[in-house]
Design an enzyme around this catalytic site. Structure first.
Site, PDB file in Angstrom:
ATOM      1  N   ASN A  96      26.258 -35.312  -7.217  1.00  9.60           N
ATOM      2  CA  ASN A  96      27.530 -34.636  -7.535  1.00  9.60           C
ATOM      3  C   ASN A  96      28.681 -35.157  -6.673  1.00  9.60           C
ATOM      4  OD1 ASN A  96      26.310 -33.434  -5.266  1.00  9.60           O
ATOM      5  ND2 ASN A  96      27.452 -31.538  -5.558  1.00  9.60           N
ATOM      6  N   ASP A 306      19.336 -26.331  -0.226  1.00 13.75           N
ATOM      7  CA  ASP A 306      20.362 -26.503  -1.263  1.00 13.75           C
ATOM      8  C   ASP A 306      21.735 -26.644  -0.616  1.00 13.75           C
ATOM      9  OD1 ASP A 306      20.950 -26.949  -3.902  1.00 13.75           O
ATOM     10  OD2 ASP A 306      21.289 -24.844  -4.384  1.00 13.75           O
TER      11      ASP A 306
END
Length: 418
Positions: A96, A306
């Protein structure tokens, strides 16, 4: 690299010295001796810490570093520094970025930025071009360049035929497909778990059904294609049950859960603190209990921080408009230690390696040294002073944690916290 580690308690079930406190002599990066009160006639550097414990180096299957494009949030250099200080010797970096990592040259760029660091960076390529969910990216070319998996970070694949094709195509070269578990038609504009708490707060809810439908669909596709699937960051009890049944069928599926989804329930959102806005959203205590049970029985293969650094402009806004995500590398060990035993925590932090192509390195004589050094008993309150990341969006801010990391020794390099 020649060093002598003094009085280290070895936590490694794959080592013949498991649970023993030993001295460890390393010569030219390889463990040459393990024993009591080893001599140091060659005057090698000695490493000793209070209540020193060591294990095989830890691994995180989902981190975001921003570079290229979002260096204001995080850079690869500082991200790897953060990982090392947090005890991780290998991390899988998501795609990303800007531009999205979706080609051979993008993977090569990322690898070049991390080439000489002690932490092994494992690039994850986008599953679709520009992560737009429409056309498959250059999967084989990225695999050839070193991509360990393919994932449109936090973006679900709406087209089931595209997911079917991805699983079929990657099976030709043992590629690992990752599929974010959310049906966007069901989740809609939901910003937190759909539950009594969301109703009382007046916030739009994202129901567990949105995750479970996607998990069920992907498992059907996996069974049809005989592919290789990883489902990142599940969050519901039903998802655990679905994956447990799939594993009984011997499907090639793995899954992870984010640490914060084990630690916090949706009830903590009563003050609209955007640090707790994550995706998938925080669920109920019932879901948390099922997730923890899934870790204990092996249904859930790994736990991830995460780690997703975001600048203050994305968080210091109304809850509806805040971005999803939290940093988590720095707090990972301390948070896990509040939930699990030391042995289980180390297992959680190391067992995901083979799925992403990292060979385990047991702490035995003759093996290359790849270890994390830590004190499992230190208790502290996590705060901004513990943050090394450029961004400070820490969900564990002001939480009582247990266990401090001293550093890592990996790739013939010593990275110790000052």
């Amino acid at each position: 690299m020649n060093i002598l580690i003094k009085s280290a308690t070895i936590i490694d079930p794959k080592s013949e010295f498991h649970n023993l406190t030993q001295d460890i002599l390393i010569e030219k990066g390889v463990i040459s001796q393990i024993g009591n009160h080893l001599k140091n006639p060659k005057k090698y550097q000695e490493i000793s810490f209070e209540n020193l414990h060591i294990s095989q180096g830890w691994f995180d299957s989902s981190v975001c570093f921003g570079e290229p494009g979002f260096e204001d949030r995080e850079t690869i250099k500082n991200g790897l520094k953060t990982a090392a200080a947090s005890g991780f010797t290998a991390v899988a970096m998501n795609a990303n970025t800007h531009p999205i990592i979706d080609s051979n040259s993008d993977i090569t760029f990322v690898n070049s930025k991390a080439e000489h660091h002690a932490v092994k960076l494992l690039p994850v390529g986008a599953l679709t071009k520009d992560s737009n969910g429409e056309d498959l990216a250059e999967l084989y070319d990225m695999k050839s360049a070193g991509a360990v998996a393919f994932y449109d970070y936090k973006k679900s694949i709406a087209n089931p035929n595209l997911m079917k094709l991805a699983l079929q195509y990657t099976s030709n070269f043992n590629g690992l497909v990752c599929s974010f578990p959310q049906d966007n038609k069901i989740s809609g504009l939901g910003v937190m778990n759909e539950n009594i708490t969301s109703t009382s707060l007046g916030l739009k809810g994202n129901p567990t059904l949105s995750e479970e439908l996607q998990v069920a669909r992907d498992l059907f596709l996996l069974e049809y294609t005989n592919g290789k699937l990883h489902i990142p960051t599940i969050s519901t009890a039903k998802s655990v049950a679905l994956i447990r049944e799939a594993k009984k069928k011997k499907l090639d599926v793995s899954c992870s859960v984010a640490i914060h989804n084990l630690f916090f329930s949706d009830e903590i959102l009563t003050d609209f603190n955007t640090l707790y806005k994550v995706l998938p959203p925080l669920r109920t205590q019932h879901d948390i209990d099922a997730l923890i049970e899934g870790i204990k029985d092996g249904t859930i293969d790994m736990v991830t921080s995460d780690h997703n650094p975001l600048d203050i402009e994305h968080k210091k806004v109304e809850f509806d408009h805040a971005a999803y995500g939290t940093i988590g590398l720095e707090s990972a060990f301390g948070a896990l230690q509040t939930l699990f035993t030391l042995k289980k925590t180390v297992d959680i932090l190391t067992k995901g390696k083979p799925r992403f192509g990292v060979e385990p390195t047991p702490i035995n004589i003759g093996n290359i040294l790849n270890i994390t050094l830590f004190n499992p008993d230190t208790k502290y309150t996590f705060s901004t002073k513990d943050i090394i990341s450029k961004s400070k969006n820490a969900i564990f801010d002001n939480q009582d944690l247990k266990g401090k990391v001293y550093g890592i020794i990996s790739k013939n390099q010593i990275c110790l916290n000052s």
